[in-house]
Design a protein around this motif. Sequence first.
Motif, mmCIF file in Angstrom:
data_model
loop_
_atom_site.group_PDB
_atom_site.id
_atom_site.type_symbol
_atom_site.label_atom_id
_atom_site.label_comp_id
_atom_site.label_asym_id
_atom_site.label_seq_id
_atom_site.Cartn_x
_atom_site.Cartn_y
_atom_site.Cartn_z
ATOM 1 N N LYS A 22 -7.774 -8.997 6.416
ATOM 2 C CA LYS A 22 -8.313 -7.875 5.643
ATOM 3 C C LYS A 22 -9.715 -7.445 6.087
ATOM 4 C CE LYS A 22 -9.903 -10.814 1.802
ATOM 5 N NZ LYS A 22 -9.762 -11.042 0.339
ATOM 6 N N HIS A 23 -10.517 -8.375 6.583
ATOM 7 C CA HIS A 23 -11.870 -8.004 7.007
ATOM 8 C C HIS A 23 -11.836 -7.151 8.280
ATOM 9 C CE1 HIS A 23 -13.801 -10.402 3.926
ATOM 10 N NE2 HIS A 23 -12.974 -11.397 4.215
ATOM 11 N N TRP A 38 -2.446 5.690 10.964
ATOM 12 C CA TRP A 38 -2.394 4.413 10.229
ATOM 13 C C TRP A 38 -1.005 4.195 9.641
ATOM 14 C CZ3 TRP A 38 -1.469 4.031 4.935
ATOM 15 C CH2 TRP A 38 -1.840 2.843 4.282
ATOM 16 N N PHE A 39 -0.485 2.967 9.750
ATOM 17 C CA PHE A 39 0.835 2.599 9.211
ATOM 18 C C PHE A 39 0.687 1.401 8.277
ATOM 19 C CE2 PHE A 39 1.663 4.796 13.120
ATOM 20 C CZ PHE A 39 2.901 5.413 12.997
ATOM 21 N N HIS A 40 1.503 1.385 7.216
ATOM 22 C CA HIS A 40 1.460 0.270 6.255
ATOM 23 C C HIS A 40 2.766 0.261 5.475
ATOM 24 C CE1 HIS A 40 0.059 -2.196 2.823
ATOM 25 N NE2 HIS A 40 -0.910 -2.608 3.633
ATOM 26 N N VAL A 41 3.252 -0.933 5.130
ATOM 27 C CA VAL A 41 4.440 -1.026 4.291
ATOM 28 C C VAL A 41 4.112 -0.468 2.914
ATOM 29 C CG1 VAL A 41 6.074 -2.585 3.165
ATOM 30 C CG2 VAL A 41 5.381 -3.005 5.527
ATOM 31 N N ASP A 42 4.943 0.400 2.407
ATOM 32 C CA ASP A 42 4.689 1.069 1.140
ATOM 33 C C ASP A 42 4.820 0.101 -0.034
ATOM 34 O OD1 ASP A 42 4.118 3.226 -0.505
ATOM 35 O OD2 ASP A 42 6.224 3.827 -0.705
ATOM 36 N N LYS A 43 3.764 0.094 -0.865
ATOM 37 C CA LYS A 43 3.767 -0.670 -2.123
ATOM 38 C C LYS A 43 3.821 -2.190 -1.939
ATOM 39 C CE LYS A 43 5.912 2.999 -4.899
ATOM 40 N NZ LYS A 43 5.997 4.014 -3.857
ATOM 41 N N LEU A 44 3.644 -2.666 -0.732
ATOM 42 C CA LEU A 44 3.616 -4.106 -0.473
ATOM 43 C C LEU A 44 2.445 -4.436 0.443
ATOM 44 C CD1 LEU A 44 7.403 -4.815 0.292
ATOM 45 C CD2 LEU A 44 6.198 -5.316 -1.843
ATOM 46 N N SER A 45 2.044 -5.680 0.426
ATOM 47 C CA SER A 45 0.996 -6.122 1.343
ATOM 48 C C SER A 45 1.559 -6.204 2.759
ATOM 49 C CB SER A 45 0.490 -7.503 0.909
ATOM 50 O OG SER A 45 -0.443 -7.999 1.851
ATOM 51 N N SER A 46 0.771 -5.714 3.715
ATOM 52 C CA SER A 46 1.207 -5.788 5.120
ATOM 53 C C SER A 46 0.005 -5.582 6.027
ATOM 54 C CB SER A 46 2.283 -4.740 5.432
ATOM 55 O OG SER A 46 1.713 -3.471 5.702
ATOM 56 N N ALA A 47 0.252 -5.766 7.304
ATOM 57 C CA ALA A 47 -0.770 -5.447 8.298
ATOM 58 C C ALA A 47 -1.023 -3.945 8.307
ATOM 59 C CB ALA A 47 -0.312 -5.915 9.679
ATOM 60 N N LYS A 75 6.497 -4.229 9.183
ATOM 61 C CA LYS A 75 7.447 -5.053 8.433
ATOM 62 C C LYS A 75 7.342 -6.521 8.839
ATOM 63 C CE LYS A 75 12.439 -5.728 7.776
ATOM 64 N NZ LYS A 75 12.293 -6.218 6.391
ATOM 65 N N ALA A 76 7.267 -6.770 10.127
ATOM 66 C CA ALA A 76 7.205 -8.149 10.626
ATOM 67 C C ALA A 76 5.936 -8.856 10.203
ATOM 68 C CB ALA A 76 7.325 -8.152 12.146
ATOM 69 N N ASN A 77 4.892 -8.072 9.893
ATOM 70 C CA ASN A 77 3.611 -8.642 9.483
ATOM 71 C C ASN A 77 3.335 -8.385 8.003
ATOM 72 O OD1 ASN A 77 2.005 -9.707 12.038
ATOM 73 N ND2 ASN A 77 3.168 -7.892 12.668
ATOM 74 N N SER A 78 4.405 -8.386 7.228
ATOM 75 C CA SER A 78 4.323 -8.311 5.778
ATOM 76 C C SER A 78 5.099 -9.495 5.208
ATOM 77 C CB SER A 78 4.931 -6.991 5.273
ATOM 78 O OG SER A 78 5.086 -7.007 3.871
ATOM 79 N N ILE A 79 4.430 -10.349 4.439
ATOM 80 C CA ILE A 79 5.086 -11.561 3.918
ATOM 81 C C ILE A 79 6.316 -11.199 3.097
ATOM 82 C CG2 ILE A 79 4.806 -13.557 2.412
ATOM 83 C CD1 ILE A 79 1.861 -13.630 3.225
ATOM 84 N N GLN A 80 6.161 -10.240 2.193
ATOM 85 C CA GLN A 80 7.293 -9.825 1.370
ATOM 86 C C GLN A 80 8.229 -8.887 2.127
ATOM 87 O OE1 GLN A 80 4.402 -8.637 -1.927
ATOM 88 N NE2 GLN A 80 6.182 -9.230 -3.143
#
Length: 209
Positions: A22-23, A38-47, A75-80
């Motif tokens: 996160k830092h 910028w890309f991010h998994v929607d509504k979940l924690s991810s890279a 997706k591959a870098n999102s725990i959930q």
Amino acid sequence: MVFYFVSTAVQPSCALFMGEEKHENEELIKWGWPEDVWFHVDKLSSAHVYIRLNKGQVIDDIPAAILEDAAQLCKANSIQGNKMNNIDVVYTLWSNLKKTPGMEVGQVGFHKEKDVRKIRVEKRINEIVNRLNKTKVEKKPDLRFEREQRDCAERDDKKRLLKEQKEREREEEKRKKDEAELRSYDRLLKQTNMKTNKDDDGNDSDDFM
């Protein structure tokens, strides 16, 4: 630490990058480029995954294969998200990311929700993830310096373009002036010829005794 990847899904290849945690994500948010998407998994924690557009490109120019690579990397870098099927990955230009004082480290919002796009990821595709991971390189870049260098180069380009524009304008002004002088000279020549022909009555002869 920032992780860099190379996507060979298209030619020429495309670079992707993401923060280790996160830092680093916070630094990427702070010192991103206007060309970054910028890309991010929607509504979940991810890279936070980024690609950098070439100058002149817009977000709609991104090939579908690159969108798929970036989404799979998220997706591959999102725990959930890595354990789930049929997830959405959101993406938008860096300039649309909004950071307010009350947000946690690495958390962002959007200036305009309408400028946020989505791509559906039905399942993890190991072939894509493995291909990208084989190109993975760890670096510790000076993100602020890189952004300042980018901005400096942009200012130099604008100065150069402005100088070239002014030079073209001067050349065009000179061309018009030269053409005007030439037309004026042509008119003067015509007027002189007309006067000479009128004054000549054809009786210019000498008398001899």
